[in-house]
Design a protein around this motif. Structure first.
Motif, PDB file in Angstrom:
ATOM      1  N   ILE A 118       0.833  -1.211   0.000  1.00  0.00           N
ATOM      2  CA  ILE A 118       0.000   0.000   0.000  1.00  0.00           C
ATOM      3  C   ILE A 118       0.861   1.251   0.000  1.00  0.00           C
ATOM      4  CG2 ILE A 118      -1.710   1.337   1.268  1.00  0.00           C
ATOM      5  CD1 ILE A 118      -2.810  -1.245   2.368  1.00  0.00           C
ATOM      6  N   PHE A 119       1.806   1.335   0.939  1.00  0.00           N
ATOM      7  CA  PHE A 119       2.561   2.564   1.158  1.00  0.00           C
ATOM      8  C   PHE A 119       3.950   2.559   0.527  1.00  0.00           C
ATOM      9  CE2 PHE A 119       0.053   2.520   5.312  1.00  0.00           C
ATOM     10  CZ  PHE A 119      -0.917   3.392   4.832  1.00  0.00           C
ATOM     11  N   GLY A 120       4.471   1.384   0.207  1.00  0.00           N
ATOM     12  CA  GLY A 120       5.852   1.320  -0.232  1.00  0.00           C
ATOM     13  C   GLY A 120       6.846   1.244   0.902  1.00  0.00           C
ATOM     14  N   LEU A 121       6.385   0.948   2.123  1.00  0.00           N
ATOM     15  CA  LEU A 121       7.325   0.810   3.238  1.00  0.00           C
ATOM     16  C   LEU A 121       8.318  -0.311   2.917  1.00  0.00           C
ATOM     17  CD1 LEU A 121       4.896   1.235   6.259  1.00  0.00           C
ATOM     18  CD2 LEU A 121       6.753   2.785   5.592  1.00  0.00           C
ATOM     19  N   PRO A 122       9.608  -0.077   3.134  1.00  0.00           N
ATOM     20  CA  PRO A 122      10.656  -0.995   2.660  1.00  0.00           C
ATOM     21  C   PRO A 122      10.839  -2.205   3.573  1.00  0.00           C
ATOM     22  CG  PRO A 122      11.660   0.862   3.778  1.00  0.00           C
ATOM     23  CD  PRO A 122      10.173   1.129   3.773  1.00  0.00           C
ATOM     24  N   LYS A 123       9.831  -3.069   3.619  1.00  0.00           N
ATOM     25  CA  LYS A 123       9.841  -4.196   4.559  1.00  0.00           C
ATOM     26  C   LYS A 123      10.499  -5.427   3.943  1.00  0.00           C
ATOM     27  CE  LYS A 123       5.804  -2.673   7.156  1.00  0.00           C
ATOM     28  NZ  LYS A 123       4.670  -3.103   7.972  1.00  0.00           N
ATOM     29  N   LYS A 124      11.328  -6.083   4.764  1.00  0.00           N
ATOM     30  CA  LYS A 124      12.014  -7.308   4.365  1.00  0.00           C
ATOM     31  C   LYS A 124      11.785  -8.360   5.440  1.00  0.00           C
ATOM     32  CE  LYS A 124      16.116  -6.875   2.475  1.00  0.00           C
ATOM     33  NZ  LYS A 124      17.546  -6.523   2.239  1.00  0.00           N
ATOM     34  N   GLN A 125      11.765  -9.617   5.022  1.00  0.00           N
ATOM     35  CA  GLN A 125      11.676 -10.697   5.998  1.00  0.00           C
ATOM     36  C   GLN A 125      13.009 -10.832   6.732  1.00  0.00           C
ATOM     37  OE1 GLN A 125       7.916 -11.215   5.499  1.00  0.00           O
ATOM     38  NE2 GLN A 125       8.914 -12.754   6.727  1.00  0.00           N
ATOM     39  N   ALA A 126      12.947 -10.979   8.045  1.00  0.00           N
ATOM     40  CA  ALA A 126      14.133 -11.160   8.874  1.00  0.00           C
ATOM     41  C   ALA A 126      14.166 -12.573   9.422  1.00  0.00           C
ATOM     42  CB  ALA A 126      14.139 -10.159  10.029  1.00  0.00           C
ATOM     43  N   ARG A 127      15.367 -13.052   9.637  1.00  0.00           N
ATOM     44  CA  ARG A 127      15.485 -14.349  10.314  1.00  0.00           C
ATOM     45  C   ARG A 127      15.022 -14.230  11.759  1.00  0.00           C
ATOM     46  NH1 ARG A 127      18.252 -18.896   8.652  1.00  0.00           N
ATOM     47  NH2 ARG A 127      19.096 -17.671   6.919  1.00  0.00           N
ATOM     48  N   ARG A 128      15.422 -13.119  12.404  1.00  0.00           N
ATOM     49  CA  ARG A 128      14.978 -12.860  13.783  1.00  0.00           C
ATOM     50  C   ARG A 128      14.939 -11.366  14.044  1.00  0.00           C
ATOM     51  NH1 ARG A 128      18.549 -16.760  14.368  1.00  0.00           N
ATOM     52  NH2 ARG A 128      20.211 -15.377  15.080  1.00  0.00           N
ATOM     53  N   VAL A 129      13.906 -10.939  14.749  1.00  0.00           N
ATOM     54  CA  VAL A 129      13.849  -9.629  15.389  1.00  0.00           C
ATOM     55  C   VAL A 129      13.504  -9.884  16.842  1.00  0.00           C
ATOM     56  CG1 VAL A 129      12.684  -7.402  15.519  1.00  0.00           C
ATOM     57  CG2 VAL A 129      13.105  -8.439  13.287  1.00  0.00           C
ATOM     58  N   THR A 130      14.320  -9.371  17.763  1.00  0.00           N
ATOM     59  CA  THR A 130      14.078  -9.631  19.174  1.00  0.00           C
ATOM     60  C   THR A 130      14.068  -8.320  19.959  1.00  0.00           C
ATOM     61  OG1 THR A 130      16.436  -9.966  19.668  1.00  0.00           O
ATOM     62  CG2 THR A 130      15.151 -11.913  19.042  1.00  0.00           C
ATOM     63  N   LEU A 131      13.255  -8.304  21.006  1.00  0.00           N
ATOM     64  CA  LEU A 131      13.191  -7.181  21.926  1.00  0.00           C
ATOM     65  C   LEU A 131      13.074  -7.760  23.329  1.00  0.00           C
ATOM     66  CD1 LEU A 131      13.046  -4.182  22.563  1.00  0.00           C
ATOM     67  CD2 LEU A 131      10.585  -4.257  22.085  1.00  0.00           C
ATOM     68  N   ASP A 132      14.195  -7.776  24.053  1.00  0.00           N
ATOM     69  CA  ASP A 132      14.266  -8.397  25.367  1.00  0.00           C
ATOM     70  C   ASP A 132      14.349  -7.332  26.455  1.00  0.00           C
ATOM     71  OD1 ASP A 132      14.355 -11.046  24.290  1.00  0.00           O
ATOM     72  OD2 ASP A 132      16.458 -10.699  23.775  1.00  0.00           O
ATOM     73  N   GLU A 133      13.522  -7.506  27.485  1.00  0.00           N
ATOM     74  CA  GLU A 133      13.497  -6.583  28.620  1.00  0.00           C
ATOM     75  C   GLU A 133      14.018  -7.309  29.858  1.00  0.00           C
ATOM     76  OE1 GLU A 133      10.277  -3.752  31.027  1.00  0.00           O
ATOM     77  OE2 GLU A 133       9.606  -5.183  29.512  1.00  0.00           O
ATOM     78  N   ASP A 134      14.945  -6.658  30.563  1.00  0.00           N
ATOM     79  CA  ASP A 134      15.522  -7.234  31.770  1.00  0.00           C
ATOM     80  C   ASP A 134      15.666  -6.128  32.801  1.00  0.00           C
ATOM     81  OD1 ASP A 134      16.785  -8.678  33.715  1.00  0.00           O
ATOM     82  OD2 ASP A 134      18.667  -8.948  32.625  1.00  0.00           O
ATOM     83  N   GLY A 135      14.647  -5.993  33.643  1.00  0.00           N
ATOM     84  CA  GLY A 135      14.680  -4.935  34.641  1.00  0.00           C
ATOM     85  C   GLY A 135      14.648  -3.566  33.993  1.00  0.00           C
ATOM     86  N   GLN A 136      15.734  -2.812  34.148  1.00  0.00           N
ATOM     87  CA  GLN A 136      15.811  -1.454  33.614  1.00  0.00           C
ATOM     88  C   GLN A 136      16.589  -1.387  32.307  1.00  0.00           C
ATOM     89  OE1 GLN A 136      14.155   1.359  35.119  1.00  0.00           O
ATOM     90  NE2 GLN A 136      13.196  -0.504  35.901  1.00  0.00           N
ATOM     91  N   THR A 137      16.707  -2.495  31.613  1.00  0.00           N
ATOM     92  CA  THR A 137      17.369  -2.502  30.310  1.00  0.00           C
ATOM     93  C   THR A 137      16.447  -3.132  29.266  1.00  0.00           C
ATOM     94  OG1 THR A 137      18.423  -4.672  30.586  1.00  0.00           O
ATOM     95  CG2 THR A 137      19.623  -2.737  31.396  1.00  0.00           C
TER      96      THR A 137
END
Length: 267
Positions: A114-133
């Motif tokens: 729709i928009f042309g956003l430059p999206k690609k498939q990734a092997r992994r995307v991670t977002l890890d939270e550990d306390g204050q990090t």
């Protein structure tokens, strides 16, 4: 459903609608080489006085797509990340998305088509939270961890928006290559409105940015000279329909397509 705009037409993968989603979101902003940033922008986009790069990593929780016929499509949770640079169009400040990475089959097709956003498939995307990090990672299809950002809180939680204000207008480049192999049939700049609300459990802090070389995904060409901010928290994001703007004649290209091509110093 004959009135539904959908792709592909016989067995639709998605219908065209507006998006509303709850997010767990991390943004790290840093200053880079202004000459490199300027060279990546398609005219009439131009750099601002502050050469900012925004790396974001987010978990999308229950994305809903509201179609004009009143129906709602829902997606399961998935992770997505991206790199955008600060720019302006005739004085209007916004973001130019260089590349987005997304986990999960077909999750990225709607925004790209729709928009042309430059999206690609990734092997992994991670977002890890550990306390204050909070740590975000992007691992490409070539199995290169091209981006690692590690943010640490420097204060108590608050109801802050983790998405920068200049992300509120994304200027995407919608490209459809010619079937005859001669350039692009469509080469238009699109303004995409991002609206945020309901911030929760957020914090700001400091961050470390690691960029690894890749010929296919050359984020390392935008060196991190100074981290400006790091923000993490919950937020609701609403994305409306876009607006076509300018015809674009020169399309800057930085990477080289490939499956497995990496600089020798990469992972």
């Amino acid at each position: 459903m004959p009135d539904l705009v959908a792709m592909p037409p016989f067995a639709p993968l998605f219908g065209v609608g507006t998006e509303s989603v709850r997010l767990r979101w991390l943004t790290v902003e840093y200053r880079t080489d202004p000459a490199v940033l300027a060279g990546l922008l398609p005219a009439p986009l131009a750099p601002t006085a502050d050469p900012l790069v925004g790396i974001w990593v987010a978990e999308f929780l229950g994305a809903e797509f509201h179609l004009p016929n009143g129906s709602v499509e829902q997606r399961p949770p998935y992770l997505q990340a991206g790199i955008s640079v600060r720019c302006q169009r005739h004085g209007e400040v916004g973001a130019y998305p260089l590349t987005f990475f997304i986990e999960g089959l077909n999750h990225g097709t709607l925004g790209r088509e729709i928009f042309g956003l430059p999206k690609k498939q990734a092997r992994r995307v991670t977002l890890d939270e550990d306390g204050q990090t909070a740590t975000g990672r992007i691992v490409t299809a070539n199995d290169i961890e091209i981006v690692t950002v590690r943010a640490e809180s420097r204060g108590p939680e608050s109801a802050l928006d983790p998405i920068p204000e200049w992300f509120g207008r994304h200027f995407a480049l919608k490209l459809i290559p010619s079937a005859e192999g001669t350039g692009y049939d469509v080469s238009r700049l699109v303004r995409i409105p991002f609206r945020t609300s309901e911030p929760a459990g957020g914090w700001d802090g400091t961050a470390e940015v690691t960029l690894r070389p890749s010929t296919a995904d050359p984020i390392h060409l935008l060196p991190c000279r100074e981290v400006v901010s790091a923000r993490y928290g919950g937020i609701r994001l609403d994305i409306g329909f876009g607006t076509y703007l300018d015809q674009v004649d020169r399309v800057p290209v930085a990477g080289t397509p490939g499956w497995g091509s990496a600089a020798p110093t990469g992972r």
